[in-house]
Each structure stands twice: as structure tokens, then as C-alpha cells.
Scaffold this motif. Sequence first.
Motif: not given
Length: 294
Positions: A147-164
Motif C-alpha cells: 500500500x505504501x510502496x510504488x506499484x500502482x495496483x498495490x497502492x489501492x489495497x484491493x485490486x482486480x486484474x484479468x489474466x493478462x
Amino acid sequence: MNEPVEVWRLPEQEFRAGRRAFGWTVGPGGELVVLVVSDENLSEPHGWMRLDLPCDAELVTVTPEGEWRMPLRGVGVHPDHLVLLPGGRTLVACAGAEEEPDGWERNAVVYGPDGTPKRELTLGHDIQALVTDRAGLIWLVYGDEGVYGGHFASQTGLHGMDAAGRTVWSPQRGELPAYPLEGLAAATEGRAVWLAWYPDTKGSFLTRIDPSGAAALSLPLPAREPVGFAVGGERAVFLLRSAGLTWCELVGGVWKERRRAGLRLPGELDRTRAYGRDGVLWFRMGNGWYRVAA
């Protein structure tokens, strides 16, 4: 009353031969999948059990129709998380990822139904829980380092992605009751996914996300830092770190406790993960895997 039922156990002859169950998961259709390795590939630096990579492993899949096995050759990503994707594919992910000069490290590999790697992904840093739904979407909750790091997905705390690895959902401003700090567990119910987490303020929450686009629904979490949980309609069951189960019912938008019970089963509880699928909770104790209904 709902009581745990044993689903599968690592055969004693395999255990005596030095075979160990390391990672495991439950697919959207209720498939139990266990990653089995040789204890020659295991080490315990700083008190944490780790796999010495690369190494060969075997996936054991257990369904009501039977059991089958598939080798994974040269696993190079530490299998902190293991989930299933449509088409017989398996995703193996390391909880952490490092930021490198040319971008973020790819900390996940998708294996085809033949056990060979097909795609590498970056899923973010400090993954605390990971689950896939029937459509093959990947749902993640992160820890404070992410959450406090630099990756955009981690910063949101909760995240959804597709298989790509493309974003399909992230919380909009004001959609959650507070800002996430630490992820706890994840489960699916039909098309919906439930994510358990706590914020940088008081309380903890259970958030329901509908991939069709409806706003997320967040309810107070009735159990303190559960290992896992399952939701089925207005009923839920939570696995506690104290090796107990709590059953709850949704009344007026609040989870009310109905019953508690301790686990009197052989072996030590796996406190790192448990999976909820359509109202059924799956968990591990010792070399046995169990399921219990909400």
C-alpha cells in the motif's frame, strides 16, 4: 449442525518418502489443488519455510470425480500463492515483487494444462490474499508494504486484474469506508468476490465486489483477522487463528454471530490461507484438507 469434513490427505507413504505439501488452493468449481515438493528443496532461513528455486514440483488435483497429478518443471517463482484459471491453467505467484531499473519484477507465472509456463505477470508487491473467479479474473488484497510502496495496483489495497495483468477493478474515491492498510483473506460467491481487510484507522471490513460494475458493498468484519471465510447468501463462516470457527448470519446489514466451535482435528492449523467458495470454507490442518459449510 455444520461440521468439517475431510476432503483429502497427503498419503502417509509419500510423507515418509520425503514428499511435502507446500502451497495449495481451491478453484472456483471446488477443485482442491495441492503443490507437492521434495523436502530436499525446502529450507528454513530466519524461521520461514522456503523453497530453494528453481525446483520441480507436482500439482495434485482432487475433485469428486477423482484425483490426478501434473508435474511442474523448473518452478522459478516462489509459490506463496497458487490459483486456478480457466482452460486448465494454473497461476503461481510470489507475494513480493522488486522494482527494477526497467520496471517491476514479474512475480507470477501462468502454467498451461501441460505444466509448462505460458506467461509472466507482475501482480504487485506484498500480496496477502489472492483468489480467482469463474470468469478468470484475479482478485488481490495487499499488505502495508504494498500500500505504501510504488506499484500502482498495490497502492489501492484491493485490486482486480484479468489474466493478462490488466486492471478490471480498483476502488474509486469514497467507495470504501476507509483507506486499506492490510489484506486478510478472500472468497467468492457466485459472480461476486468478498475481500477482508482492515484500514489505517479503527475497525475491519468485508467488501463485496460485483464485476458487473455495481458499487462495492462494505460491511464490518465480525471476526478479528480471520485466516479465511466463506459467504453463502445471508450466512457466513469464519476461520479464526485460534483454530476455531464462527458462524454468522446477516441481519439488517450486520453480521450476527450464531455459533462458535473449536477444531478438534489432527495436526496444526495452516494460518496462512483458507478459501471460501460459494458458502463452503476450505482449510488445512496438518496433512489433511477439510471443508465446512456456512
